[in-house]
Design an enzyme around this catalytic site. Structure first.
Site, PDB file in Angstrom:
ATOM      1  N   VAL A   1     -33.221 -10.566 -23.308  1.00  0.00           N
ATOM      2  CA  VAL A   1     -32.426 -11.489 -24.189  1.00  0.00           C
ATOM      3  C   VAL A   1     -31.512 -10.733 -24.870  1.00  0.00           C
ATOM      4  CG1 VAL A   1     -32.803 -12.642 -26.200  1.00  0.00           C
ATOM      5  CG2 VAL A   1     -34.884 -12.719 -24.506  1.00  0.00           C
TER       6      VAL A   1
ATOM      7  N   LYS B   1     -41.198 -14.417 -31.134  1.00  0.00           N
ATOM      8  CA  LYS B   1     -42.164 -15.421 -31.711  1.00  0.00           C
ATOM      9  C   LYS B   1     -43.242 -14.537 -32.226  1.00  0.00           C
ATOM     10  CE  LYS B   1     -42.716 -15.962 -26.731  1.00  0.00           C
ATOM     11  NZ  LYS B   1     -41.428 -15.317 -26.536  1.00  0.00           N
TER      12      LYS B   1
ATOM     13  N   GLY C   1     -37.050 -21.350 -26.371  1.00  0.00           N
ATOM     14  CA  GLY C   1     -36.102 -20.815 -25.672  1.00  0.00           C
ATOM     15  C   GLY C   1     -34.840 -21.501 -26.101  1.00  0.00           C
TER      16      GLY C   1
ATOM     17  N   ASP D   1     -49.217 -16.777 -26.409  1.00  0.00           N
ATOM     18  CA  ASP D   1     -47.734 -17.121 -26.518  1.00  0.00           C
ATOM     19  C   ASP D   1     -47.347 -18.729 -27.006  1.00  0.00           C
ATOM     20  OD1 ASP D   1     -44.778 -16.630 -25.778  1.00  0.00           O
ATOM     21  OD2 ASP D   1     -45.254 -18.379 -24.587  1.00  0.00           O
TER      22      ASP D   1
ATOM     23  N   LYS E   1     -45.952 -19.911 -31.013  1.00  0.00           N
ATOM     24  CA  LYS E   1     -44.931 -20.844 -31.257  1.00  0.00           C
ATOM     25  C   LYS E   1     -45.312 -22.187 -32.051  1.00  0.00           C
ATOM     26  CE  LYS E   1     -42.757 -19.490 -26.937  1.00  0.00           C
ATOM     27  NZ  LYS E   1     -42.744 -19.866 -25.410  1.00  0.00           N
TER      28      LYS E   1
END
Lengths: 412, 412
Positions: B12, B100, B129, B196, B200
């Site tokens: 990223v 996150k 994203g 994950d 979020k």
């Protein structure tokens, strides 16, 4: 407590008042201040409403009241909405509108005066009703060069096409049903001929290019000529027929922009958008494809988008939002004959064997399918410019083939 | 020219630098100022990069340089990311992160210090994203009371489930393929066990409720136990299996929040979201259902969301963005046994005739289907609380019926 005025107490205007009252606490928390409707401008009387005392008939009451900081325009049409919005900006008030016709036709002039006076002119509700699109496009995707936008921007035509696709209803019957359900006007032209979708794609194109794109410069085709046979052929090609407003930014910076029915592959997320729902696909060079989906019209969805803009005006009185575009420039819209696409053609006038032979000669890589009626076939032509597609269609005619219908495909 | 620093030059972080350089002109136009990366913090050396001279290994170089106004954190993990972000805020720099885990576990502390110092702490890239979701949720939908959010928040598991659904690939084979394609880690636990997605949905729940929702308080179930039979039964019920992170706001203000595989009706727009794509459905009282769709991960989509936040920091140095939530409060998360839903149950251990008789006795309005294997059936139970569903499953066992698998359905 911030005082606002609402101009027009129709479907959207009354919805704005309703949302502000119903969600008062949450809105105050988010805006960091209470928002109070001081005036509602409407020529009609609403004596039975609990807030009947707020109604005024003279715009000057609003313009001359320095307490009113934000004016919400939900009247529709260009006149007198344009004059009222312009006067409000000149009187130092930020303006929020849901009026796509106004923004598409006169938006630049209003943005210019808003900029000069360090005020906001916001219009999230003008495209996609309650679907967030203006702000995501200008803010969330600000790091992208946006290369194309394609959307199902009109709920009425999408409802009609959905009925044709899923219930085999004719265009006329589906239109009548839409009228009976209140989705279509008695005169349905603005929807079915594409004007409404055209205004919305113009607003999106103006935002992305930074220059005003006027509706009368845009190639536009409605859905009146779509038949059940076209819909059936689409299905054979694993596609559906949708009215698509779209633009692509060319290498030279000019845009290809159009509103037209297109065959959309079922693998495209737009293909699954049915009934009165709208959706907008945005392709950015970094994000790739992003889609926004929801109810594109309706009292409360649209009103909630208007109120979100009002909240933004209240929160950003110190720092104006940077929504702006410049006047149109000559030659920014490319000739629609230059658009590169493939075409669906429905062919007859020869035996199906002969039709296939001729199709193979004229389009070397075309895809074809058996007819939904005897003695006809349908093909998807090779990819080429629209001018080339017209030339191919002409060659079919010269060979004695009748092209019963023709439609673009969607390629982003 | 605004100077920024990027911490972490992995996927990223390097994407952020790439997007800033590639789209420099457009970004400068939108931010109203140029944005220049002054430092990149990474322990590794990148001597061959054209911007090799920007690398530093000591965070203090960044903290002590008053020219740096915005710090971008793309390191991942909580440590040392948390300390570095906190130090940056205390040094008067706004912080943008794509992390996150950091936001879900320590976001409130960082938001608090950002608020005290009148700085921004932004994290659009941490959920979905490149899909715009944080800003639409907080700004565009600000006029709504949001009643529920449900999303496909993890691209890796969605890829695996899509392969199971469309290509009849086993979970193990699909996982191996995802690993070979670089979508899944060698240790895939964070994806397939739900962590994950959980981080979020916690971020979205914190935004909507205004109180920090911690991942360790959330009911979580991954997709390791999903079989091809479950997928086949879903198809018989006109549904697909998706890993759904969701929450609903109850009447009492508490939330039902979970991450779990669910059967999603094919008529739901989430059902059509395939491969590594993500999508988030938000239901507001005014907008009704709105969906955001796109690539939930990947270098450039995620980087573009980070850069959009940087642009916002630069534009809003005068007026801080109002993204904020308060510390968690006790008792804000409802017991998952109270969630109201129906369940898919796969049953065997009796003849199919006997299974149907017992199913009809225990669930008066259940829907059932023939087995994909002999001597079994599957049902969708009556709607009830999860506690009631567990009681029903227990009754099946008492009647000698074997419940081979069980899964919630999605109802918003």
């Amino acid at each position: 407590m911030v005082k606002i005025a609402v101009m027009g107490h129709g479907v959207v205007g009354s919805g704005v008042v309703e949302v502000l009252m119903k969600n008062h606490n949450g809105i105050e928390r988010r805006a960091k201040e209470g928002i109070d409707v001081k005036y509602i401008l409407d020529l009609r009387d609403f004596p039975d409403l609990p807030y009947a005392d707020k109604f005024v008939k003279d715009i000057n009451v609003i313009l001359e009241d320095p307490e009113v900081e934000v004016v919400v325009e939900c009247m529709g049409g260009v006149n007198p909405a344009f004059d009222f919005c312009m006067s409000s900006l000149k009187a130092g008030k930020s303006v929020v509108t849901s009026n796509k016709e106004l923004v598409a036709k006169r938006g630049q002039e209003l943005l210019e005066v808003a900029k000069q006076n360090n005020l906001n002119f916001l219009f999230e509700a003008s495209v996609g009703g309650g679907i967030p699109i203006i702000r995501p496009l200008t803010q969330c995707m600000a790091a992208n060069e946006i290369t194309s936008v394609a959307g199902i921007l009109n709920g009425t035509t999408n409802f009609i096409l959905t009925k044709m696709i899923t219930e085999n209803m004719s265009f006329d019957d589906a239109l009548r049903l839409a009228q009976n359900l209140g989705y279509a006007e008695k005169n349905p032209s603005a929807d079915v001929d594409g004007d409404d979708a055209c205004r919305k794609i113009c607003i999106l194109a103006s935002l992305v290019t930074g220059k005003h794109v006027y509706p009368d410069k845009v190639y536009m085709e409605g859905i009146r000529n779509i038949t059940l046979e076209d819909v059936a052929y689409a299905d054979k090609f694993n596609a559906v027929v949708k009215l698509i407003g779209m633009f692509k930014v060319q290498e030279d910076g000019r845009i290809q922009i159009s509103v037209a029915p297109r065959m959309v592959s079922k693998s495209d997320p737009l293909a699954g958008v049915n009934d009165v729902f709208n959706a907008i696909c945005v392709v950015g060079d970094a994000t790739d494809e992003v889609m926004f989906y929801g109810k594109g019209a309706g009292k409360l969805p649209t009103a909630s988008a208007v109120v979100a803009d009002v909240i933004d005006c209240v929160k950003h009185r110190a720092a104006r939002k940077y929504v702006y575009w410049e006047p149109a420039v000559d030659n920014m819209i490319a000739d629609y004959h230059d658009e590169v696409c493939s075409m669906y053609l429905r062919l007859c006038g020869k035996s199906t064997d002969e039709l296939m032979v001729i199709a193979n000669e004229l389009c070397r890589e075309c895809v074809y399918t058996d007819g939904v009626n005897p003695d006809e076939i349908a093909i998807i032509t090779d990819i080429g410019t629209y001018a080339e597609q017209e030339a191919t269609a002409k060659k079919f005619l010269e060979r004695g083939v009748n092209v019963i219908s023709a439609m673009r495909t969607l390629t982003l």
